[in-house]
Design a protein around this motif. Structure first.
Motif, mmCIF file in Angstrom:
data_model
loop_
_atom_site.group_PDB
_atom_site.id
_atom_site.type_symbol
_atom_site.label_atom_id
_atom_site.label_comp_id
_atom_site.label_asym_id
_atom_site.label_seq_id
_atom_site.Cartn_x
_atom_site.Cartn_y
_atom_site.Cartn_z
ATOM 1 N N LEU A 1 0.883 -1.242 -0.079
ATOM 2 C CA LEU A 1 -0.301 0.011 0.013
ATOM 3 C C LEU A 1 1.044 1.122 0.112
ATOM 4 C CD1 LEU A 1 -2.847 -0.985 2.605
ATOM 5 C CD2 LEU A 1 -2.964 -0.921 -0.081
ATOM 6 N N ARG A 2 2.007 1.336 0.773
ATOM 7 C CA ARG A 2 2.922 2.418 0.832
ATOM 8 C C ARG A 2 3.592 2.534 -0.845
ATOM 9 N NH1 ARG A 2 7.022 0.707 4.268
ATOM 10 N NH2 ARG A 2 8.279 2.282 3.321
ATOM 11 N N MET A 3 3.605 1.778 -1.489
ATOM 12 C CA MET A 3 3.898 1.996 -2.939
ATOM 13 C C MET A 3 3.377 2.772 -3.690
ATOM 14 S SD MET A 3 5.515 -1.798 -4.005
ATOM 15 C CE MET A 3 5.948 -1.185 -5.455
ATOM 16 N N ARG A 4 2.145 3.331 -3.350
ATOM 17 C CA ARG A 4 1.432 4.459 -3.728
ATOM 18 C C ARG A 4 1.808 5.703 -3.582
ATOM 19 N NH1 ARG A 4 -4.747 2.994 -2.078
ATOM 20 N NH2 ARG A 4 -4.100 4.226 -0.554
ATOM 21 N N SER A 5 2.906 5.873 -2.981
ATOM 22 C CA SER A 5 3.410 7.045 -2.636
ATOM 23 C C SER A 5 3.808 7.977 -3.801
ATOM 24 C CB SER A 5 4.378 7.025 -1.731
ATOM 25 O OG SER A 5 5.297 8.203 -1.722
ATOM 26 N N HIS A 6 3.900 9.458 -3.485
ATOM 27 C CA HIS A 6 4.126 10.228 -4.548
ATOM 28 C C HIS A 6 5.430 10.376 -4.726
ATOM 29 C CE1 HIS A 6 -0.085 11.137 -5.365
ATOM 30 N NE2 HIS A 6 -0.468 11.291 -3.966
ATOM 31 N N ARG B 1 8.504 4.850 -2.616
ATOM 32 C CA ARG B 1 7.992 3.619 -3.629
ATOM 33 C C ARG B 1 8.951 2.709 -3.761
ATOM 34 N NH1 ARG B 1 5.516 7.685 -7.119
ATOM 35 N NH2 ARG B 1 7.179 7.134 -8.750
ATOM 36 N N GLY C 1 0.194 7.015 2.169
ATOM 37 C CA GLY C 1 1.645 6.317 1.723
ATOM 38 C C GLY C 1 2.785 6.841 2.213
#
Length: 184
Positions: A24-29, A34, A160
């Protein structure tokens, strides 16, 4: 891993939940966050697979060498990207520990005896235990000020991108690594 089945399943649940959170943290900007989250997700799911109690599921003979290859490749990737920061050196240590545990478990599966031949705790296991124990303590100390400084709300950051969640994820994986090394 060796040890009681109930604690093994708790470790599986912790590692799988941490791996899912990292996905889910891979959705970070933020690109770097990511990338780090992807490596941490691989580590979490790999640790979950390795922590399944042996009394419940005996993996096929090819599983341990396959895990060693996967984490060896992750270690090479971490070594390549370590030029950019110390976090990648920690990923290298984690991947190296996973390779070491996979090789030890492969030897245990072949010989049927304890992977260390009853000689006590080997030097490498002890060194990895010291490293990950120090990492857990340092990460835990760094987690407290971040959570109190942001007031728990993330201060406008995306879900994220919250640093306290990333540190909590790393802390739980560090604790799981210590537990796995202790049962080795």
């Amino acid at each position: 891993m060796h040890g009681p089945a109930s604690s093994g399943w708790l470790l599986v649940a912790l590692c799988a939940a941490t791996g899912a959170h990292c996905l889910l943290r891979m959705r970070s900007h933020v690109v770097e966050q990511r990338r780090a989250a992807g490596g941490e997700a691989l580590m979490g799911f790999g640790m979950a697979v390795m922590a399944v109690p042996a009394a419940v599921l005996t993996p096929p003979g090819w599983a341990w060498p396959a895990l060693a290859v996967v984490f060896g490749a992750a270690g090479l990737h971490a070594l390549w990207t370590a030029r950019g920061g110390a976090r990648h050196l920690h990923h290298l240590m984690g991947a190296g520990a996973m390779v070491y545990m996979a090789v030890t478990m492969a030897a245990t599966a072949r010989g049927g005896a304890h992977g260390h031949g009853g000689a006590g705790v080997p030097l490498l296991t002890g060194a990895l235990l010291l490293y990950f124990t120090a990492y857990v303590l340092a990460t835990g100390v760094r987690l407290v000020p971040v959570a109190s400084a942001t007031g728990g709300a993330g201060a406008g950051a995306g879900w994220g991108d919250r640093p306290e969640l990333a540190r909590a994820c790393r802390l739980s994986m560090g604790i799981a690594m210590v537990a796995m090394l202790l049962t080795l």
